[in-house]
Design a protein around this motif. Sequence first.
Motif, PDB file in Angstrom:
ATOM      1  N   ALA A  55       0.832  -1.207   0.000  1.00 23.94           N
ATOM      2  CA  ALA A  55       0.000   0.000   0.000  1.00 23.94           C
ATOM      3  C   ALA A  55       0.866   1.256   0.000  1.00 23.94           C
ATOM      4  CB  ALA A  55      -0.924  -0.005   1.216  1.00 23.94           C
ATOM      5  N   SER A  56       1.936   1.239   0.772  1.00 23.34           N
ATOM      6  CA  SER A  56       2.847   2.392   0.801  1.00 23.34           C
ATOM      7  C   SER A  56       3.497   2.593  -0.566  1.00 23.34           C
ATOM      8  CB  SER A  56       3.926   2.192   1.860  1.00 23.34           C
ATOM      9  OG  SER A  56       3.353   2.067   3.126  1.00 23.34           O
ATOM     10  N   GLY A  57       3.971   1.511  -1.153  1.00 30.36           N
ATOM     11  CA  GLY A  57       4.586   1.599  -2.477  1.00 30.36           C
ATOM     12  C   GLY A  57       3.606   2.066  -3.539  1.00 30.36           C
ATOM     13  N   GLY A  58       2.375   1.605  -3.444  1.00 35.36           N
ATOM     14  CA  GLY A  58       1.360   2.049  -4.394  1.00 35.36           C
ATOM     15  C   GLY A  58       1.075   3.538  -4.273  1.00 35.36           C
ATOM     16  N   LEU A  59       1.062   4.032  -3.050  1.00 41.19           N
ATOM     17  CA  LEU A  59       0.841   5.468  -2.839  1.00 41.19           C
ATOM     18  C   LEU A  59       2.014   6.285  -3.363  1.00 41.19           C
ATOM     19  CD1 LEU A  59      -0.778   7.830  -1.668  1.00 41.19           C
ATOM     20  CD2 LEU A  59       0.427   7.435   0.480  1.00 41.19           C
ATOM     21  N   PHE A  60       3.236   5.851  -3.073  1.00 39.02           N
ATOM     22  CA  PHE A  60       4.407   6.600  -3.527  1.00 39.02           C
ATOM     23  C   PHE A  60       4.487   6.618  -5.053  1.00 39.02           C
ATOM     24  CE2 PHE A  60       6.522   4.916   0.579  1.00 39.02           C
ATOM     25  CZ  PHE A  60       5.801   5.815   1.340  1.00 39.02           C
ATOM     26  N   LEU A  61       4.266   5.476  -5.662  1.00 36.19           N
ATOM     27  CA  LEU A  61       4.306   5.407  -7.129  1.00 36.19           C
ATOM     28  C   LEU A  61       3.140   6.180  -7.740  1.00 36.19           C
ATOM     29  CD1 LEU A  61       5.712   4.280  -9.620  1.00 36.19           C
ATOM     30  CD2 LEU A  61       4.257   2.274  -9.424  1.00 36.19           C
ATOM     31  N   GLY A  62       1.973   6.106  -7.122  1.00 38.26           N
ATOM     32  CA  GLY A  62       0.823   6.861  -7.620  1.00 38.26           C
ATOM     33  C   GLY A  62       1.047   8.362  -7.549  1.00 38.26           C
ATOM     34  N   GLY A  63       1.678   8.822  -6.474  1.00 40.79           N
ATOM     35  CA  GLY A  63       2.011  10.245  -6.377  1.00 40.79           C
ATOM     36  C   GLY A  63       3.001  10.661  -7.444  1.00 40.79           C
ATOM     37  N   ARG A  64       3.951   9.781  -7.728  1.00 44.88           N
ATOM     38  CA  ARG A  64       4.943  10.078  -8.773  1.00 44.88           C
ATOM     39  C   ARG A  64       4.271  10.159 -10.144  1.00 44.88           C
ATOM     40  NH1 ARG A  64      10.831   9.989  -9.867  1.00 44.88           N
ATOM     41  NH2 ARG A  64      10.808  10.037 -12.116  1.00 44.88           N
ATOM     42  N   LEU A  65       3.377   9.234 -10.429  1.00 42.46           N
ATOM     43  CA  LEU A  65       2.693   9.234 -11.724  1.00 42.46           C
ATOM     44  C   LEU A  65       1.690  10.372 -11.842  1.00 42.46           C
ATOM     45  CD1 LEU A  65       2.052   5.410 -12.179  1.00 42.46           C
ATOM     46  CD2 LEU A  65       3.797   6.813 -13.275  1.00 42.46           C
ATOM     47  N   LEU A  66       1.043  10.714 -10.744  1.00 40.85           N
ATOM     48  CA  LEU A  66       0.046  11.779 -10.769  1.00 40.85           C
ATOM     49  C   LEU A  66       0.673  13.139 -11.053  1.00 40.85           C
ATOM     50  CD1 LEU A  66      -2.937  12.644 -10.152  1.00 40.85           C
ATOM     51  CD2 LEU A  66      -2.148  13.043  -7.828  1.00 40.85           C
ATOM     52  N   THR A  67       1.758  13.439 -10.365  1.00 42.21           N
ATOM     53  CA  THR A  67       2.371  14.754 -10.521  1.00 42.21           C
ATOM     54  C   THR A  67       3.473  14.789 -11.568  1.00 42.21           C
ATOM     55  OG1 THR A  67       3.974  14.322  -8.774  1.00 42.21           O
ATOM     56  CG2 THR A  67       1.885  15.355  -8.130  1.00 42.21           C
ATOM     57  N   ARG A  68       3.966  13.628 -11.953  1.00 43.46           N
ATOM     58  CA  ARG A  68       5.060  13.489 -12.929  1.00 43.46           C
ATOM     59  C   ARG A  68       6.335  14.168 -12.451  1.00 43.46           C
ATOM     60  NH1 ARG A  68       2.326  13.464 -18.837  1.00 43.46           N
ATOM     61  NH2 ARG A  68       0.482  12.335 -18.199  1.00 43.46           N
ATOM     62  N   THR A  69       6.524  14.213 -11.124  1.00 36.12           N
ATOM     63  CA  THR A  69       7.745  14.776 -10.549  1.00 36.12           C
ATOM     64  C   THR A  69       8.226  13.852  -9.434  1.00 36.12           C
ATOM     65  OG1 THR A  69       6.551  16.052  -8.885  1.00 36.12           O
ATOM     66  CG2 THR A  69       7.005  17.151 -10.975  1.00 36.12           C
ATOM     67  N   GLN A  70       9.503  13.993  -9.069  1.00 37.34           N
ATOM     68  CA  GLN A  70      10.035  13.219  -7.954  1.00 37.34           C
ATOM     69  C   GLN A  70       9.426  13.680  -6.636  1.00 37.34           C
ATOM     70  OE1 GLN A  70      14.241  13.785  -8.380  1.00 37.34           O
ATOM     71  NE2 GLN A  70      14.474  11.882  -9.534  1.00 37.34           N
ATOM     72  N   LEU A  71       9.068  14.941  -6.569  1.00 35.97           N
ATOM     73  CA  LEU A  71       8.441  15.452  -5.361  1.00 35.97           C
ATOM     74  C   LEU A  71       7.075  14.802  -5.128  1.00 35.97           C
ATOM     75  CD1 LEU A  71       9.020  17.404  -3.095  1.00 35.97           C
ATOM     76  CD2 LEU A  71       7.947  19.194  -4.436  1.00 35.97           C
ATOM     77  N   GLY A  72       6.455  14.314  -6.196  1.00 33.90           N
ATOM     78  CA  GLY A  72       5.183  13.614  -6.061  1.00 33.90           C
ATOM     79  C   GLY A  72       5.320  12.312  -5.298  1.00 33.90           C
TER      80      GLY A  72
END
Length: 153
Positions: free
Chosen positions: A72-89
Amino acid sequence: MSSRQRQRASSRAPRTNAPPRSPAPTGLAAPPNPRRIAAYLGLAVLGAAVAIAGTLVQGALFPGGLLLALAASGGLFLGGRLLTRTQLGALAPAVGWFIAVVVLLSGRPEGDYVFGDEIGLTLFMLGGMAVAVMCATMSRLSNSATDTGRTGA
């Protein structure tokens, strides 16, 4: 060429006395975008919620719950990265996750922890941080899913 044709040709020529335009600032020099800031704050709050839920799940169902919490943590981190298209996501939910885990680690004055055992605690902390670093340092994702294969389109 007549004088009238010369006037038409010269009126279509670009202006050479115009001041050069400065390029729009990008990156950290760009003005802050309120929507992007709100997205990062929302991801940080969601990261804290996933950390709290993961803490409870990994403590209750040790081997399977730990894997579920890390997924779940990995899914959230990867989803944030894909959503914002930045490393900060990926880093915004990781910061929220980390703060929540550290607060839950502090325990109570009686010495009780939210975490079940020391092995689960260590694996959840190190595994979550490793997943956050992996998601934040991934190379740029290609647009192959949206690529039509046509050039110039």
